[in-house]
Scaffold this motif. Structure first.
Motif, PDB file in Angstrom:
ATOM      1  N   VAL A   1       0.844  -1.192   0.000  1.00 25.67           N
ATOM      2  CA  VAL A   1       0.000   0.000   0.000  1.00 25.67           C
ATOM      3  C   VAL A   1       0.880   1.243   0.000  1.00 25.67           C
ATOM      4  CG1 VAL A   1      -1.819   1.253   1.203  1.00 25.67           C
ATOM      5  CG2 VAL A   1      -1.785  -1.250   1.279  1.00 25.67           C
ATOM      6  N   LYS A   2       0.738   2.048  -1.041  1.00 27.58           N
ATOM      7  CA  LYS A   2       1.488   3.304  -1.131  1.00 27.58           C
ATOM      8  C   LYS A   2       0.463   4.436  -1.114  1.00 27.58           C
ATOM      9  CE  LYS A   2       4.846   5.838  -3.909  1.00 27.58           C
ATOM     10  NZ  LYS A   2       5.772   5.793  -5.059  1.00 27.58           N
TER      11      LYS A   2
ATOM     12  N   CYS B   1      -0.118 -14.541   1.574  1.00 27.75           N
ATOM     13  CA  CYS B   1       0.378 -13.253   1.106  1.00 27.75           C
ATOM     14  C   CYS B   1       0.789 -12.376   2.283  1.00 27.75           C
ATOM     15  CB  CYS B   1      -0.694 -12.539   0.277  1.00 27.75           C
ATOM     16  SG  CYS B   1      -1.043 -13.339  -1.311  1.00 27.75           S
ATOM     17  N   LYS B   2       1.424 -11.243   1.988  1.00 31.59           N
ATOM     18  CA  LYS B   2       1.730 -10.260   3.018  1.00 31.59           C
ATOM     19  C   LYS B   2       1.305  -8.885   2.526  1.00 31.59           C
ATOM     20  CE  LYS B   2       6.635  -9.848   1.686  1.00 31.59           C
ATOM     21  NZ  LYS B   2       8.025  -9.936   2.179  1.00 31.59           N
ATOM     22  N   VAL B   3       0.711  -8.110   3.447  1.00 26.50           N
ATOM     23  CA  VAL B   3       0.258  -6.762   3.140  1.00 26.50           C
ATOM     24  C   VAL B   3       1.173  -5.794   3.869  1.00 26.50           C
ATOM     25  CG1 VAL B   3      -1.635  -5.110   3.252  1.00 26.50           C
ATOM     26  CG2 VAL B   3      -2.122  -7.535   2.837  1.00 26.50           C
ATOM     27  N   THR B   4       1.850  -4.931   3.109  1.00 29.38           N
ATOM     28  CA  THR B   4       2.837  -4.017   3.671  1.00 29.38           C
ATOM     29  C   THR B   4       2.518  -2.588   3.231  1.00 29.38           C
ATOM     30  OG1 THR B   4       4.308  -4.267   1.768  1.00 29.38           O
ATOM     31  CG2 THR B   4       4.599  -5.827   3.583  1.00 29.38           C
ATOM     32  N   GLY B   5       3.300  -1.618   3.728  1.00 29.59           N
ATOM     33  CA  GLY B   5       3.178  -0.253   3.241  1.00 29.59           C
ATOM     34  C   GLY B   5       2.734   0.735   4.285  1.00 29.59           C
ATOM     35  N   THR B   6       1.933   1.718   3.836  1.00 25.62           N
ATOM     36  CA  THR B   6       1.433   2.761   4.726  1.00 25.62           C
ATOM     37  C   THR B   6      -0.092   2.719   4.748  1.00 25.62           C
ATOM     38  OG1 THR B   6       1.466   4.369   2.917  1.00 25.62           O
ATOM     39  CG2 THR B   6       3.422   4.259   4.316  1.00 25.62           C
ATOM     40  N   GLY B   7      -0.669   3.199   5.828  1.00 23.97           N
ATOM     41  CA  GLY B   7      -2.122   3.140   5.980  1.00 23.97           C
ATOM     42  C   GLY B   7      -2.679   4.474   6.437  1.00 23.97           C
ATOM     43  N   PRO B   8      -3.949   4.494   6.878  1.00 23.10           N
ATOM     44  CA  PRO B   8      -4.793   3.316   7.040  1.00 23.10           C
ATOM     45  C   PRO B   8      -5.262   2.754   5.695  1.00 23.10           C
ATOM     46  CG  PRO B   8      -6.059   5.281   7.497  1.00 23.10           C
ATOM     47  CD  PRO B   8      -4.645   5.733   7.290  1.00 23.10           C
TER      48      PRO B   8
ATOM     49  N   PHE C   1      -0.407  -9.140   7.959  1.00 22.94           N
ATOM     50  CA  PHE C   1      -0.750  -7.739   7.757  1.00 22.94           C
ATOM     51  C   PHE C   1       0.147  -6.862   8.633  1.00 22.94           C
ATOM     52  CE2 PHE C   1      -5.384  -9.416   7.380  1.00 22.94           C
ATOM     53  CZ  PHE C   1      -5.145  -9.863   6.090  1.00 22.94           C
ATOM     54  N   ASP C   2       0.816  -5.904   8.020  1.00 23.92           N
ATOM     55  CA  ASP C   2       1.497  -4.876   8.798  1.00 23.92           C
ATOM     56  C   ASP C   2       0.459  -4.052   9.559  1.00 23.92           C
ATOM     57  OD1 ASP C   2       3.932  -5.707   7.883  1.00 23.92           O
ATOM     58  OD2 ASP C   2       4.352  -3.947   6.647  1.00 23.92           O
ATOM     59  N   ASN C   3       0.947  -3.203  10.444  1.00 27.37           N
ATOM     60  CA  ASN C   3       0.049  -2.403  11.274  1.00 27.37           C
ATOM     61  C   ASN C   3      -0.491  -1.211  10.484  1.00 27.37           C
ATOM     62  OD1 ASN C   3      -1.349  -1.636  13.567  1.00 27.37           O
ATOM     63  ND2 ASN C   3       0.353  -0.410  14.353  1.00 27.37           N
ATOM     64  N   ILE C   4      -1.149  -1.500   9.375  1.00 26.50           N
ATOM     65  CA  ILE C   4      -1.682  -0.443   8.509  1.00 26.50           C
ATOM     66  C   ILE C   4      -3.159  -0.637   8.204  1.00 26.50           C
ATOM     67  CG2 ILE C   4       0.571  -0.104   7.410  1.00 26.50           C
ATOM     68  CD1 ILE C   4      -0.564  -1.609   4.960  1.00 26.50           C
ATOM     69  N   ILE C   5      -3.758  -1.732   8.658  1.00 25.90           N
ATOM     70  CA  ILE C   5      -5.140  -2.047   8.326  1.00 25.90           C
ATOM     71  C   ILE C   5      -6.080  -1.270   9.248  1.00 25.90           C
ATOM     72  CG2 ILE C   5      -6.845  -3.870   7.999  1.00 25.90           C
ATOM     73  CD1 ILE C   5      -4.389  -3.989   6.129  1.00 25.90           C
ATOM     74  N   ALA C   6      -7.043  -0.564   8.657  1.00 26.91           N
ATOM     75  CA  ALA C   6      -8.044   0.143   9.447  1.00 26.91           C
ATOM     76  C   ALA C   6      -8.752  -0.852  10.358  1.00 26.91           C
ATOM     77  CB  ALA C   6      -9.053   0.827   8.527  1.00 26.91           C
TER      78      ALA C   6
ATOM     79  N   ALA D   1      -3.877  -7.731  11.900  1.00 24.91           N
ATOM     80  CA  ALA D   1      -4.856  -8.817  11.772  1.00 24.91           C
ATOM     81  C   ALA D   1      -5.795  -8.937  12.964  1.00 24.91           C
ATOM     82  CB  ALA D   1      -4.124 -10.138  11.561  1.00 24.91           C
ATOM     83  N   ASN D   2      -5.832  -7.934  13.823  1.00 27.73           N
ATOM     84  CA  ASN D   2      -6.726  -7.941  14.987  1.00 27.73           C
ATOM     85  C   ASN D   2      -8.169  -7.801  14.512  1.00 27.73           C
ATOM     86  OD1 ASN D   2      -8.213  -7.363  17.321  1.00 27.73           O
ATOM     87  ND2 ASN D   2      -6.511  -6.288  18.274  1.00 27.73           N
TER      88      ASN D   2
END
Length: 332
Positions: free
Chosen positions: A201-202, A232-239, A259-264, A292-293
């Motif tokens: 995610v950019k 898979c892995k989800v990386t980048g910036t969020g939310p 999931f990195d700590n970027i998921i809303a 992933a919480n």
């Protein structure tokens, strides 16, 4: 009772038959070399594709030497059985700068079934590089458009901002790929399995403060389309939202992904389908990582039974009932 000797010779015969068949298939392949410096048959990827005859029935490998190929590339419907192979996705890039149309602005457009790409990146450079620190309007700027059945991608990259991968129609398999974007950057009506791939995610650095990874367009229970992300892995910036519903039966499943700590916290969103939550299939199964919480996820996220889950994560059940993936691989 079948004797061990019979089993041994049967297995040996089958092994030899399969390998002879594979060798024959590989021998029947045609190979075309593309090189920017003129050391191949063509200096342009599009010209190499154009050289393949209409209604082609022979698997043809287009080898693309390292370089950045600044061109728009289209494979029309009657140019089937093409393998597009670069050196690796970091050194072999097809790129173009176009925007404003979710279909026509794509750098790479695929309309022919029976296609494979390996070790190459498709990029739409619109908005990737700021001009005088100014962000242009965020708009449709696909890197690749897939409007064909039986297309596979191995070690490929897809880079853009909005609608990066227009996974529009057909069955598609992605393995060890890299997909980057910010707004609905994997979208469409496709029936696709993304496996062992990175979804990046950019957003904030180009002025997008709320990112959406998927916008899947399934419209009814009778359809079989959906996006499945396996290992898979989800990386980048969020939310970033894992997806927002584009149509009434939007279907997206993440399985054993990180999931990195970027998921809303709520995880999912709706574009224009409020009231259809009961028909939407959005699910996360055995995912991990700080993003992933599930405690604050939307209440309408689905909990799949083991049988329902298997229909998504089993490659053969989900999109490979006719073994088209294996049939492609014997020609590499």
């Amino acid at each position: 009772m079948v004797s061990p000797t019979f089993i041994f010779y049967f297995t040996l015969t089958l092994f030899l038959f399969l390998n002879v068949s594979k060798a024959q298939n590989k021998a029947s392949n045609k190979t075309i070399l593309v090189d920017k410096s003129g050391k191949g048959q063509f200096t342009s990827v599009q010209k190499a594709i154009d050289s393949i005859p209409s209604n082609n029935k022979q698997w043809t490998t287009i080898l693309v030497n390292a370089g950045v190929y600044k061109e728009k590339v289209t494979i029309v419907k009657d140019k089937q059985y093409i393998i597009l192979k670069g050196k690796d996705r970091l050194s072999t890039v097809i790129e173009w700068d176009d925007s404003g149309n979710s279909l026509k602005s794509s750098t790479f457009l695929l309309y022919a079934p029976n296609f494979m790409a390996r070790d190459i990146t498709f990029k739409n450079t619109y908005n990737l590089v700021l001009e005088d620190d100014v962000v242009k309007k965020i708009t449709w700027a696909p890197a690749a458009l897939l409007y064909a059945d039986k297309a596979s991608f191995y070690g490929c990259g897809f880079i853009g901002i909005q609608d990066t991968l227009t996974d529009l129609q057909g069955r598609h398999f992605f393995y060890n790929c890299y997909i980057e974007g910010a707004v609905d950057f994997i979208w469409g009506f496709g029936q696709s399995l993304y496996q062992n791939s990175e979804i990046h995610v950019k957003s904030k650095d180009i002025g997008v403060w709320k990112a959406f990874i998927t916008a899947q367009g399934r419209e009814s229970d009778s359809q079989t389309s959906g996006f499945v992300f396996k290992y898979c892995k989800v990386t980048g910036t969020g939310p970033a939202y894992l997806g927002r519903a584009y149509k009434s039966h939007s279907t997206v499943v993440y399985y054993q992904s990180s999931f990195d700590n970027i998921i809303a916290p709520e995880g999912w969103n709706i574009m224009r389908q409020a009231g259809n939550e009961k028909y939407i299939t959005y699910a996360e199964v055995q995912c991990k990582g700080p993003g992933a919480n599930l405690s604050k996820r939307v209440k309408w996220e689905k909990t799949l039974s083991s049988g329902e889950l298997q229909k998504f994560i089993d490659r053969k059940l989900f999109l490979n009932q006719d073994n088209w993936i294996e049939e492609q691989l014997i020609h590499v």
